[in-house]
Design a protein around this motif. Structure first.
Motif, PDB file in Angstrom:
ATOM      1  N   UNK A  71       0.858  -1.192   0.000  1.00 15.82           N
ATOM      2  CA  UNK A  71       0.000   0.000   0.000  1.00 15.82           C
ATOM      3  C   UNK A  71       0.893   1.241   0.000  1.00 15.82           C
ATOM      4  N   UNK A  72       0.603   2.178  -0.903  1.00 16.26           N
ATOM      5  CA  UNK A  72       1.444   3.378  -1.044  1.00 16.26           C
ATOM      6  C   UNK A  72       1.097   4.382   0.043  1.00 16.26           C
ATOM      7  N   UNK A  73       1.766   4.272   1.183  1.00 11.54           N
ATOM      8  CA  UNK A  73       1.527   5.174   2.311  1.00 11.54           C
ATOM      9  C   UNK A  73       2.444   6.386   2.251  1.00 11.54           C
ATOM     10  N   UNK A  74       3.733   6.151   2.037  1.00  9.86           N
ATOM     11  CA  UNK A  74       4.689   7.259   2.054  1.00  9.86           C
ATOM     12  C   UNK A  74       4.428   8.253   0.931  1.00  9.86           C
ATOM     13  N   UNK A  75       3.848   7.806  -0.171  1.00 15.24           N
ATOM     14  CA  UNK A  75       3.542   8.717  -1.266  1.00 15.24           C
ATOM     15  C   UNK A  75       2.385   9.640  -0.980  1.00 15.24           C
ATOM     16  N   UNK A  76       1.592   9.334   0.055  1.00 13.75           N
ATOM     17  CA  UNK A  76       0.450  10.172   0.426  1.00 13.75           C
ATOM     18  C   UNK A  76       0.516  10.530   1.918  1.00 13.75           C
ATOM     19  N   UNK A  77       1.720  10.692   2.444  1.00 11.41           N
ATOM     20  CA  UNK A  77       1.890  10.778   3.888  1.00 11.41           C
ATOM     21  C   UNK A  77       1.200  12.005   4.482  1.00 11.41           C
ATOM     22  N   UNK A  78       1.302  13.152   3.819  1.00 17.15           N
ATOM     23  CA  UNK A  78       0.692  14.359   4.365  1.00 17.15           C
ATOM     24  C   UNK A  78      -0.815  14.246   4.486  1.00 17.15           C
ATOM     25  N   UNK A  79      -1.468  13.834   3.393  1.00 15.05           N
ATOM     26  CA  UNK A  79      -2.922  13.681   3.424  1.00 15.05           C
ATOM     27  C   UNK A  79      -3.359  12.594   4.384  1.00 15.05           C
ATOM     28  N   UNK A  80      -2.552  11.516   4.488  1.00 13.84           N
ATOM     29  CA  UNK A  80      -2.913  10.419   5.377  1.00 13.84           C
ATOM     30  C   UNK A  80      -2.826  10.837   6.840  1.00 13.84           C
ATOM     31  N   UNK A  81      -1.831  11.640   7.207  1.00  9.35           N
ATOM     32  CA  UNK A  81      -1.723  12.111   8.591  1.00  9.35           C
ATOM     33  C   UNK A  81      -2.922  12.995   8.935  1.00  9.35           C
ATOM     34  N   UNK A  82      -3.324  13.851   8.003  1.00 12.18           N
ATOM     35  CA  UNK A  82      -4.499  14.689   8.229  1.00 12.18           C
ATOM     36  C   UNK A  82      -5.745  13.824   8.438  1.00 12.18           C
ATOM     37  N   UNK A  83      -5.932  12.846   7.562  1.00 15.08           N
ATOM     38  CA  UNK A  83      -7.105  11.961   7.678  1.00 15.08           C
ATOM     39  C   UNK A  83      -7.056  11.167   8.978  1.00 15.08           C
ATOM     40  N   UNK A 100     -17.900   5.337  10.853  1.00 19.36           N
ATOM     41  CA  UNK A 100     -17.060   4.436  10.051  1.00 19.36           C
ATOM     42  C   UNK A 100     -17.123   4.803   8.575  1.00 19.36           C
ATOM     43  N   UNK A 101     -18.309   5.137   8.083  1.00 16.36           N
ATOM     44  CA  UNK A 101     -18.462   5.489   6.663  1.00 16.36           C
ATOM     45  C   UNK A 101     -17.557   6.665   6.299  1.00 16.36           C
ATOM     46  N   UNK A 102     -17.576   7.722   7.100  1.00 17.74           N
ATOM     47  CA  UNK A 102     -16.792   8.907   6.775  1.00 17.74           C
ATOM     48  C   UNK A 102     -15.305   8.667   6.976  1.00 17.74           C
ATOM     49  N   UNK A 103     -14.941   7.807   7.910  1.00 21.51           N
ATOM     50  CA  UNK A 103     -13.525   7.452   8.077  1.00 21.51           C
ATOM     51  C   UNK A 103     -13.015   6.711   6.843  1.00 21.51           C
ATOM     52  N   UNK A 104     -13.808   5.761   6.342  1.00 21.26           N
ATOM     53  CA  UNK A 104     -13.404   5.023   5.143  1.00 21.26           C
ATOM     54  C   UNK A 104     -13.324   5.960   3.944  1.00 21.26           C
ATOM     55  N   UNK A 105     -14.275   6.899   3.845  1.00 22.10           N
ATOM     56  CA  UNK A 105     -14.230   7.871   2.754  1.00 22.10           C
ATOM     57  C   UNK A 105     -12.939   8.690   2.813  1.00 22.10           C
ATOM     58  N   UNK A 106     -12.516   9.066   4.015  1.00 21.29           N
ATOM     59  CA  UNK A 106     -11.289   9.844   4.154  1.00 21.29           C
ATOM     60  C   UNK A 106     -10.072   9.034   3.711  1.00 21.29           C
ATOM     61  N   UNK A 107      -9.982   7.792   4.163  1.00 24.31           N
ATOM     62  CA  UNK A 107      -8.836   6.959   3.798  1.00 24.31           C
ATOM     63  C   UNK A 107      -8.832   6.648   2.305  1.00 24.31           C
ATOM     64  N   UNK A 108      -9.989   6.345   1.739  1.00 14.71           N
ATOM     65  CA  UNK A 108     -10.056   6.074   0.300  1.00 14.71           C
ATOM     66  C   UNK A 108      -9.731   7.322  -0.514  1.00 14.71           C
ATOM     67  N   UNK A 109     -10.163   8.479  -0.016  1.00 11.93           N
ATOM     68  CA  UNK A 109      -9.844   9.711  -0.722  1.00 11.93           C
ATOM     69  C   UNK A 109      -8.351   9.945  -0.821  1.00 11.93           C
ATOM     70  N   UNK A 110      -7.622   9.592   0.227  1.00  8.45           N
ATOM     71  CA  UNK A 110      -6.169   9.786   0.228  1.00  8.45           C
ATOM     72  C   UNK A 110      -5.462   8.696  -0.558  1.00  8.45           C
TER      73      UNK A 110
END
Length: 450
Positions: free
Chosen positions: A327-339, A401-411
């Motif tokens: 899973x590409x985490x480091x490539x989206x690190x800024x957005x993922x930390x916010x989410x 849970x729905x909005x959390x998944x939306x945030x993670x999928x968005x990133x």
């Protein structure tokens, strides 16, 4: 014997007074059975998926193209969208240029394009296009299968019309009409029937493709069925265009990691809500209040601890997903930390709410189990939401849970920018503010922590 009966009665009396044990042993299993039954269509008149938003751009003026749209509406599986709503609430027909931005904005995940040249003189067969955002593999396969079923089975005369158009191109109109009349006369003389009726069927494109499509769906193990399906696939070309997520390195892991991460975080922070009751029973809570510390400050300190703990847990789980599944985490690190920060805050506020409204650690843990399982199942952590009845799909939007998944999928899936994430982040922050405000008010009023 009387002693045994007395002891047995004592155990049942304890069980009845222990509402947490009753919830865990009776309510939670029944709830899971009900949700799983709804997902698999048990007891439902329509066991398949329902109300999946599907945009349809019909650029063809041929009546047969409208038959495709009508057949999709009749399925009951799709919520067919054919109009674009302007800012002033007026509408106009969708065009292909509308689809990609609307798919990126999550207005819908699937779209079908019926081109203007549905029956072209330059080819024999149909050429359609499906655009998609396949965030869930199960849902994507179902939608594609149902769309092809409608095209192959519900509107069989499309194939015949396409052949008629091709014949007119290669033979010319006059010679094609002469050929059709001769064919109708030969069929009538050989097999019987009215030549005029047979000619009308041929001119309307009715070559018996309905029988072909029915036989092709009769079973996958029959060689003739496979040959028929291959024949139809050659006549109907469907371009598959993935609009979002096509560059994701590990699609399946990226799709599921967010749902399970938020579920386990909810269990973790909900369990920590029982710490207030442990501190109360041990006397620590009263000693803390004897210092210049208010109840609200104690709750907020526990909240910030939960946010930091949740941020650490989520980050660790996502990094494990990168290490194990790519899973590409480091490539989206800024957005993922916010989410992750916003999700951790919303989940922690849920734990604080449990502390404020329950009367014991057992009650807090039991209610947490009930609510976390419900939100995870309904919110999309376990199953695609489209598999559920329509009312449960609407209910999903009211779960954390729905909005959390939306945030993670968005990133991780869509690669959304900070600005694109703002609506989802705003919902999570709103949940946090509302729940924490109520929790602080209720915690200050609770007689349990005198």
């Amino acid at each position: 014997m009387s002693v045994l009966l007395t002891l047995l009665g004592k155990d049942f009396a304890i069980l009845i007074r222990n509402r947490g044990a009753l919830v865990l042993s009776l309510i939670v299993p029944m709830l899971i059975i009900y949700i799983v039954g709804m997902v698999f269509g048990i007891g439902r008149s329509n066991p398949g998926p329902t109300s999946i938003p599907l945009a349809v751009v019909n650029a063809s003026s041929d009546p047969a193209a409208q038959q495709i749209v009508d057949s999709l509406r009749a399925q009951g599986t799709f919520q067919v969208i054919t109009n674009y709503v302007n800012a002033d609430k007026t509408t106009r027909p969708l065009v292909e240029g509308d689809l990609r931005p609307m798919i990126h904005d999550r207005k819908f995940s699937y779209a079908l394009v019926i081109p203007a040249d549905l029956f072209s003189d330059d080819r024999i067969g149909l050429h359609l296009k499906i655009l998609s955002d396949p965030r869930n593999e199960i849902e994507s396969q179902m939608v594609n299968g149902l769309l092809q079923k409608v095209i192959f089975s519900s509107v069989p005369n499309l194939l015949g019309k396409s052949l008629i158009a091709g014949n007119r191109k290669f033979l010319g109109t006059a010679r094609n009409d002469q050929f059709n009349r001769a064919l109708a006369d030969n069929i009538a003389s050989t097999f019987g029937g009215d030549p005029k009726t047979i000619l009308d069927n041929i001119n309307n494109g009715n070559f018996g493709f309905n029988q072909l499509t029915q036989s092709s769906s009769g079973g996958a193990g029959n060689g003739s069925n496979n040959a028929t399906a291959d024949f139809l696939a050659r006549l109907v070309k469907i371009d598959q265009v993935q609009v979002v997520g096509k560059d994701v390195k590990s699609p399946q892991a990226t799709q599921i990691v967010g749902g399970y991460a938020v579920m386990f975080l909810l269990f973790a922070v909900s369990g920590s809500s029982a710490a207030f009751f442990d501190e109360k029973n041990s006397g620590i809570f009263r000693r803390l209040l004897s210092a210049p510390v208010s109840r609200a400050q104690l709750l907020w300190s526990r909240f910030f601890y939960g946010v930091l703990f949740g941020l650490g847990q989520l980050t660790t789980l996502f990094l494990a997903g990168q290490l194990l599944y790519g899973v590409d985490v480091t490539g989206h690190l800024g957005g993922l930390i916010l989410a992750c920060t916003c999700v951790a805050a919303a989940c922690t506020s849920f734990g604080m709410l449990l502390s404020a409204i329950t009367r014991s650690a057992t009650a807090a843990n039991s209610l947490a189990t009930l609510l976390v399982i419900t939100m995870s199942a309904v919110g999309g952590a376990w199953f695609p939401i489209s598999l559920m009845p329509a009312f449960m799909q609407h209910l999903a939007h009211y779960t954390l849970v729905y909005w959390a998944i939306e945030a993670f999928n968005g990133v991780l899936w869509a690669g959304d920018s900070f600005v694109q994430l703002l609506p989802i982040v705003g919902v999570l922050i709103g949940i946090t503010v509302v729940v924490m405000s109520f929790s602080v008010w209720r915690f200050n009023k609770s007689p349990l922590f005198e």
